[in-house]
Design an enzyme around this catalytic site. Structure first.
Site, PDB file in Angstrom:
ATOM      1  N   LYS A 115       1.366  12.595   1.924  1.00  0.00           N
ATOM      2  CA  LYS A 115       0.427  12.438   0.801  1.00  0.00           C
ATOM      3  C   LYS A 115       1.053  12.893  -0.499  1.00  0.00           C
ATOM      4  CE  LYS A 115      -3.978  11.752   2.845  1.00  0.00           C
ATOM      5  NZ  LYS A 115      -5.357  12.116   3.058  1.00  0.00           N
ATOM      6  N   LYS A 197       1.584   3.807  11.189  1.00  0.00           N
ATOM      7  CA  LYS A 197       0.211   3.747  11.712  1.00  0.00           C
ATOM      8  C   LYS A 197      -0.665   2.870  10.806  1.00  0.00           C
ATOM      9  CE  LYS A 197      -2.220   7.493   9.471  1.00  0.00           C
ATOM     10  NZ  LYS A 197      -3.157   8.555   9.439  1.00  0.00           N
ATOM     11  N   LYS A 200      -5.874   3.354   6.030  1.00  0.00           N
ATOM     12  CA  LYS A 200      -6.734   2.814   4.970  1.00  0.00           C
ATOM     13  C   LYS A 200      -5.986   2.692   3.659  1.00  0.00           C
ATOM     14  CE  LYS A 200      -9.341   6.906   5.975  1.00  0.00           C
ATOM     15  NZ  LYS A 200     -10.464   7.668   6.219  1.00  0.00           N
TER      16      LYS A 200
END
Ligand code: TYM
Length: 334
Positions: A115, A197, A200
């Site tokens: 992130k 993976k 979103k």
């Protein structure tokens, strides 16, 4: 253990559009476990603001997620479904646990590294201490089991370490939680790059199936899914694209990879990909319809929000008071 049942806690963020990974890796298992355990399912809105959010969109998405939990089959009378921000004990316990967590431990978290590279202009302290808030979520309810996807295992391991460290100093305060991974679907990969993976936040819309995608979009995305040149439906490391599609088909139908290999023996991707698409549509379409119906029932949802926040608060307070006493905070004079 509560009323003879073990305690289960899990949560999901209301950021972005939820994906099939969220459903197969988490929500679907929550439903299958909900009779066996005393369950707490949180819409973890406090976690969401570690990345900048549009306030009205966040509120809308959080409400939609609340309805989705119910639409997926979690009865709000039997399962404590609530917004994290309605129970202030989460933030309070997180502060205390921050003082029992090492910088080095947080620096090792892969989600923090991911992130912070994606949001290089906003590497805030909340993003760094995010796993401690997650530990507080879990430990507040004396949780025995936490159903999550594989990507959350590192956070869960840290939660266990923090709890054990605290217990070693103050006695048996926290239950040590165990992760629960479903047999299939624990890590659904991107349809465009099976080494990543399904997420979103992927910029390529074709990489993810969103829970609210319509049937045509779902079918189209599966037809375009990246596979390989072998053209056989085999569950092997060397065929990560097909392996991922088999995982998805398996999680949707309950069939094992071996059964799926047999079913498609001698058949090509031209038959397999649409079959996976249809299996997903047959799960998502009813879910979308139930969700739309529920959202119309404003009073029912409001009541569930209110009642369950009170219930969660009651249990969370019990643990928080115990912790506050252990660390030496003076008791409130009532
Ligand atoms: P979040 O909101 O990113 O994801 C919610 C759940 O979906 C699972 N998941 C997946 N499973 C399989 N394949 C995928 N591609 C995939 N993508 C997501 C996640 O593993 C998760 O179970 N930090 C958590 C939320 C949280 C939480 C908690 C979870 C906060 N407090 C306490 C459990 C207990 C998160 O961001 O999940």
């Amino acid at each position: 253990m509560r009323d003879g049942k073990k305690v289960l806690f899990s949560g999901m963020q209301a950021t972005g559009n939820l994906t099939l990974g969220n459903y197969l890796g988490a929500l679907k298992n929550w439903v299958s476990l909900s009779d066996e355990y005393e369950c707490f399912y949180s819409v973890v809105d406090e976690h969401s603001i570690t990345v900048r959010q549009d306030p009205s969109v966040l509120r809308q998405r959080a409400r939609k997620l609340f309805a989705l939990y119910i639409a997926a089959g979690l009865d709000p009378e039997k399962n404590c479904i609530y917004y994290q921000s309605h129970v202030s004990c989460h933030a309070e316990l997180a502060w205390i646990l921050n003082c029992f967590t090492y910088m080095g431990e947080l620096q090792r978290m892969t989600q923090f590294k991911d992130k912070s590279s994606k949001h290089a202009d906003n590497i805030n302290a909340g993003l760094f201490t995010y796993p401690v808030l997650m530990a507080a979520d879990i430990l507040l309810y004396q949780t025995d089991v936490v159903p999550v996807g594989k990507d959350q295992l590192q956070h869960l391991e840290l939660t266990r370490d923090i709890a054990q460290r605290f217990n070693a100093i103050y006695g048996d305060v926290f239950t040590i939680p165990e992760p629960y991974l479903g047999k299939a679907g624990a890590k659904i990969m991107s349809l465009q790059d099976p080494s990543k993976k399904m997420s979103k936040s992927d910029e390529n819309e074709n990489a993810s199936i969103y829970l609210m995608d319509d049937p045509d979009t779902i079918m189209r995305k599966f037809k375009r899914a990246v596979t390989d040149s072998e053209a056989s439906v085999r569950y092997r490391e060397e065929q990560p694209g097909i392996r991922n599609l088999i995982d998805i088909y398996s999680a949707c139908t309950g069939k094992t990879p071996e059964e799926i290999e047999k079913e498609f023996d001698g058949k090509g991707y031209g038959e397999f990909k649409p079959a996976v698409g249809e299996a997903v549509v047959s799960i998502l379409k009813p879910l979308q319809d139930r969700c739309a119906d529920l959202e119309k029932n404003k009073d029912y949802i409001d009541q569930a929000i209110k009642n369950n926040a009170e219930k969660a608060e009651y249990f969370a307070q019990k643990t928080l008071r115990k912790v506050q006493k252990k660390v030496g905070f003076p008791e409130k004079i009532r």
